[in-house]
Design a protein around this motif. Structure first.
Motif, PDB file in Angstrom:
ATOM      1  N   LYS A  68       0.842  -1.196   0.000  1.00 21.21           N
ATOM      2  CA  LYS A  68       0.000   0.000   0.000  1.00 21.21           C
ATOM      3  C   LYS A  68       0.879   1.250   0.000  1.00 21.21           C
ATOM      4  CE  LYS A  68      -0.606   2.237   3.822  1.00 21.21           C
ATOM      5  NZ  LYS A  68      -1.264   2.041   5.049  1.00 21.21           N
ATOM      6  N   GLY A  70       0.765   5.322   1.138  1.00 19.35           N
ATOM      7  CA  GLY A  70       0.035   6.166   2.074  1.00 19.35           C
ATOM      8  C   GLY A  70       0.473   7.604   1.930  1.00 19.35           C
ATOM      9  N   LEU A  71      -0.370   8.504   2.414  1.00 19.20           N
ATOM     10  CA  LEU A  71      -0.072   9.945   2.383  1.00 19.20           C
ATOM     11  C   LEU A  71       0.210  10.411   0.958  1.00 19.20           C
ATOM     12  CD1 LEU A  71       2.127   9.960   5.618  1.00 19.20           C
ATOM     13  CD2 LEU A  71      -0.320  10.450   5.428  1.00 19.20           C
ATOM     14  N   LYS A  76      -4.931  13.710   2.893  1.00 15.78           N
ATOM     15  CA  LYS A  76      -4.261  12.896   3.920  1.00 15.78           C
ATOM     16  C   LYS A  76      -3.033  13.600   4.481  1.00 15.78           C
ATOM     17  CE  LYS A  76      -4.156   9.550   5.509  1.00 15.78           C
ATOM     18  NZ  LYS A  76      -4.601   8.952   6.789  1.00 15.78           N
ATOM     19  N   MET A  80      -2.635  14.527   8.447  1.00 14.66           N
ATOM     20  CA  MET A  80      -1.618  13.935   9.313  1.00 14.66           C
ATOM     21  C   MET A  80      -0.421  14.864   9.557  1.00 14.66           C
ATOM     22  SD  MET A  80      -3.545  11.451   9.570  1.00 14.66           S
ATOM     23  CE  MET A  80      -2.687  10.813  11.011  1.00 14.66           C
ATOM     24  N   GLU A 113     -10.454   4.463   4.893  1.00 18.72           N
ATOM     25  CA  GLU A 113     -10.001   5.277   3.761  1.00 18.72           C
ATOM     26  C   GLU A 113     -10.515   4.688   2.446  1.00 18.72           C
ATOM     27  OE1 GLU A 113      -5.682   6.759   5.257  1.00 18.72           O
ATOM     28  OE2 GLU A 113      -5.714   4.826   4.250  1.00 18.72           O
ATOM     29  N   GLU A 115      -9.925   3.997  -1.229  1.00 16.82           N
ATOM     30  CA  GLU A 115      -8.742   3.862  -2.087  1.00 16.82           C
ATOM     31  C   GLU A 115      -9.127   3.136  -3.375  1.00 16.82           C
ATOM     32  OE1 GLU A 115      -5.112   2.905  -0.235  1.00 16.82           O
ATOM     33  OE2 GLU A 115      -5.645   3.858   1.671  1.00 16.82           O
ATOM     34  N   GLU A 146      -9.185   0.886   2.844  1.00 10.07           N
ATOM     35  CA  GLU A 146      -8.188   0.514   3.847  1.00 10.07           C
ATOM     36  C   GLU A 146      -8.676   0.905   5.240  1.00 10.07           C
ATOM     37  OE1 GLU A 146      -4.118   2.125   3.812  1.00 10.07           O
ATOM     38  OE2 GLU A 146      -3.543   0.352   4.972  1.00 10.07           O
ATOM     39  N   PHE A 155      -2.740   8.873  17.035  1.00  6.47           N
ATOM     40  CA  PHE A 155      -2.459   8.941  15.587  1.00  6.47           C
ATOM     41  C   PHE A 155      -1.454  10.055  15.286  1.00  6.47           C
ATOM     42  CE2 PHE A 155      -5.648   6.067  13.647  1.00  6.47           C
ATOM     43  CZ  PHE A 155      -5.071   5.826  12.424  1.00  6.47           C
ATOM     44  N   PHE A 157       2.315  11.278  14.601  1.00  6.95           N
ATOM     45  CA  PHE A 157       3.621  10.722  14.223  1.00  6.95           C
ATOM     46  C   PHE A 157       4.332  11.646  13.257  1.00  6.95           C
ATOM     47  CE2 PHE A 157       0.211   8.435  11.775  1.00  6.95           C
ATOM     48  CZ  PHE A 157       0.378   9.100  10.574  1.00  6.95           C
ATOM     49  N   SER A 167       3.380   1.980   8.063  1.00  8.80           N
ATOM     50  CA  SER A 167       2.451   2.986   7.534  1.00  8.80           C
ATOM     51  C   SER A 167       1.011   2.746   8.006  1.00  8.80           C
ATOM     52  CB  SER A 167       2.554   3.055   6.006  1.00  8.80           C
ATOM     53  OG  SER A 167       3.851   3.493   5.645  1.00  8.80           O
ATOM     54  N   SER A 168       0.886   2.387   9.273  1.00 12.04           N
ATOM     55  CA  SER A 168      -0.422   2.238   9.946  1.00 12.04           C
ATOM     56  C   SER A 168      -1.304   1.127   9.372  1.00 12.04           C
ATOM     57  CB  SER A 168      -1.227   3.553   9.932  1.00 12.04           C
ATOM     58  OG  SER A 168      -0.471   4.637  10.381  1.00 12.04           O
ATOM     59  N   GLY A 239      -3.409   4.610  -1.831  1.00  8.49           N
ATOM     60  CA  GLY A 239      -3.480   5.650  -0.800  1.00  8.49           C
ATOM     61  C   GLY A 239      -4.847   6.311  -0.827  1.00  8.49           C
ATOM     62  N   ALA A 240      -5.215   6.867   0.310  1.00 11.63           N
ATOM     63  CA  ALA A 240      -6.560   7.429   0.459  1.00 11.63           C
ATOM     64  C   ALA A 240      -6.780   8.623  -0.466  1.00 11.63           C
ATOM     65  CB  ALA A 240      -6.781   7.849   1.902  1.00 11.63           C
TER      66      ALA A 240
END
Ligand code: OOG
Ligand code: MG
Length: 268
Positions: A68, A70-71, A76, A80, A113, A115, A146, A155, A157, A167-168, A239-240
């Motif tokens: 996956k 992410g970000l 997103k 974050m 999320e 995706e 996801e 959450f 980081f 990556s969670s 990713g979302a």
């Protein structure tokens, strides 16, 4: 990412941090972000920890069933406070069937999320992979949701800490209709997320790095930094597309994908 190369952690520190984060995942408890205790750790250290968690799971007999990103969307990154994409792996027990139940107690503070997933028919080996390479190598695209569950308190980081924490990654649902990339306008492909029947997020594919295939290209290029590639048959979540939404026990969710049907599940 500036200091991609170079390590500051010893092999035994990498192993200890991998055990620390994997235990938090398996037993569903929060930990403080690891850069608080290891401020000089590098991106290479962070990925070493993630790959050590992966190695431990494989050693115990778990299968890696996908990757996956992410970000990858501004929604997103803004949510974050981290401004660079990251990747993680998907293990066999992360898979939830479409319409299935997800045990909230097995997780800390899950969010969902919207995706999309790409499944490859050919290998993608960076560096230098671009959108055209991805489209050529894609067998089909399909809907994916996801469930992320950072092991970090609240959450919160930074990029190195989240990379080390795979990556969670925690669960994912896939299903709906598979489609050929030639039949889709991936930039305008719309998604609508509903929780308990209420629309909570809407978005379109272009939110992900301008084009969903750019996310797969970036993954192939990031993996190349470690001499890894995306093999034929790989399942990759991009990713979302929208911000992630927190879910509680008892919530059910449905995400509608333009032309590709709907997928959903329930937190029990
Ligand atoms: C990191 C993982 C982000 C996505 O799709 O953007 C992610 C996080 O936000 O906890 O999976
Ligand atoms: Mg995600």
């Amino acid at each position: 990412m500036a200091d991609v190369k170079g390590k500051s952690l010893s092999k035994s520190q990498v192993e200890e941090l991998a055990i620390h984060l994997e235990n938090a995942e398996l037993q569903a408890y929060e930990v403080t972000k690891i850069t608080d205790d290891f401020p000089s750790m590098t991106y290479e250290d962070a990925f070493d920890i993630q790959w050590e968690i992966r190695r431990r799971k494989e050693e115990r007999g778990n299968k890696i069933v996908g990757m996956k990103m992410g970000l990858t969307s501004w929604a997103k990154m803004a949510q974050m406070g981290v401004e660079h994409p990251c990747y993680g792996f998907l293990a066999d027990y992360f898979t939830v069937p479409d319409g299935g139940e997800i045990k909230h107690d097995e997780l800390i503070h899950p969010k969902i999320e919207a995706e999309l997933a790409f499944v490859l028919k050919d290998e993608l080996k960076g560096p230098g992979i671009h959108i055209g390479d991805v489209l050529r190598a894609t067998d089909f695209v399909m809907p994916a949701v996801e469930v992320i569950d950072s092991r970090y308190k609240d959450f919160k980081f930074d990029l190195k800490s989240v990379i080390a924490d795979n990556s969670s990654s925690s669960r994912f649902v896939t299903g709906g209709r598979m489609a050929d990339v030639a039949d889709l306008d991936l930039k305008t492909l719309g998604v609508v997320m509903e929780i308990n029947g209420e629309v909570v997020q809407t978005g379109a594919g272009a939110a992900v790095l301008g084009h969903p295939a750019a996310s797969v290209a970036m993954l192939a290029n990031m993996l190349a930094e470690r001499g890894e590639s995306l093999k034929a048959g790989s399942f990759i979540m991009i990713g979302a597309i929208t911000a992630a939404v927190q879910v509680n026990k008892g919530d059910n969710f449905t995400v509608h994908y333009q032309g590709l049907g709907s997928i959903g599940g329930k937190f029990v």
